[in-house]
Design an enzyme around this catalytic site. Sequence first.
Site, short mmCIF file in Angstrom:
data_model
loop_
_atom_site.label_atom_id
_atom_site.label_comp_id
_atom_site.label_asym_id
_atom_site.label_seq_id
_atom_site.Cartn_x
_atom_site.Cartn_y
_atom_site.Cartn_z
N PRO A 280 0.82 -1.22 0.00
CA PRO A 280 0.00 0.00 0.00
C PRO A 280 0.85 1.27 0.00
O PRO A 280 0.36 2.35 -0.29
CB PRO A 280 -0.85 -0.11 1.27
CG PRO A 280 -0.38 -1.30 2.01
CD PRO A 280 0.56 -2.08 1.17
N GLU B 45 1.52 -5.68 7.41
CA GLU B 45 2.27 -5.23 8.58
C GLU B 45 3.64 -4.73 8.15
O GLU B 45 4.22 -3.88 8.81
CB GLU B 45 2.46 -6.36 9.61
CG GLU B 45 1.20 -6.98 10.15
CD GLU B 45 0.74 -8.21 9.37
OE1 GLU B 45 0.08 -9.06 9.97
OE2 GLU B 45 1.06 -8.33 8.16
N ASP C 125 -9.68 0.98 -24.74
CA ASP C 125 -10.11 0.81 -23.35
C ASP C 125 -10.19 2.13 -22.61
O ASP C 125 -9.57 3.11 -23.01
CB ASP C 125 -9.08 -0.04 -22.59
CG ASP C 125 -9.15 -1.51 -22.94
OD1 ASP C 125 -10.20 -1.94 -23.41
OD2 ASP C 125 -8.14 -2.20 -22.71
N ARG D 21 -3.20 -9.09 -20.44
CA ARG D 21 -4.13 -8.77 -21.52
C ARG D 21 -3.54 -7.82 -22.56
O ARG D 21 -4.06 -7.70 -23.65
CB ARG D 21 -5.47 -8.24 -20.98
CG ARG D 21 -5.37 -6.97 -20.22
CD ARG D 21 -6.69 -6.65 -19.54
NE ARG D 21 -7.75 -6.35 -20.49
CZ ARG D 21 -7.84 -5.23 -21.21
NH1 ARG D 21 -6.92 -4.29 -21.09
NH2 ARG D 21 -8.84 -5.04 -22.04
#
Length: 238
Positions: free
Chosen positions: A96, A123, A176, A161
Amino acid sequence: MPPLRIDILTTFPEMFGPAAAGPLAQSIPDRARRAGLVQWHAHNIRDHAANKHDKTDDRPFGGGPGMVMLCQPLWDAVRAVEGQDSRFATRVLLTPQGRPLSQAVVESLAVKPRLLLIAGHYEGVDERVIEALEPMEISVGDYVLSGGELAAMVLMDAVIRLLPGALGHEASAAMDSFSPIGPGCARVLDHPHYTRPREWMGRSVPEVLISGDHGEVERWRLAQRLARTRARRPDLLR
Ligand code: ADE
């Protein structure tokens, strides 16, 4: 072209299943794997632990909750797995704390010959092994997952992809959401899509789409993409 090789280092390799049966064994990633465009291997970091109980984590210095991933097992796992192939591996730590994953980052990874994905634990990983490995640090969003495994799968799906031949219809990745509307242009959202029937529950397909005028259709789609982006994601246009 040899297949893109992706190695995943994790303490939960079962999450990836055998390549032919895991969550990526469906749809486009599975087709790409069977066509020889990509191969992936999940490795257990625990297999490289050089301590009595095959420990891969320990309590944090300074106290606090949770566990911290040990330097030694991860370092040795990276060295051993990288040694299985002579090609340079781009190292990616899913965390993160990383830079947000974007279509531009995905595009830059899809042209590499080899990726080494490290699924950390929320953690944390001992900072010294991150400094020594110098991976790209990538986050899949501003929320916390139980570990980097699902984030690694998100990255893998988005990369696979884009491999030439994976979609079957080459133009479609360029259309896209998050693809630029022209060279050096903004990346915008997709336009709305419609299929049969022409009328459904009193709602009609926009007239222009059945006009047969391809130029008009393209202009309408571009206008829709810009309008949607302005309404939903103005940050993309800044
Ligand atoms: N590990 C835990 N949460 C994550 C996130 N949001 N992105 C990447 N890896 C993670």
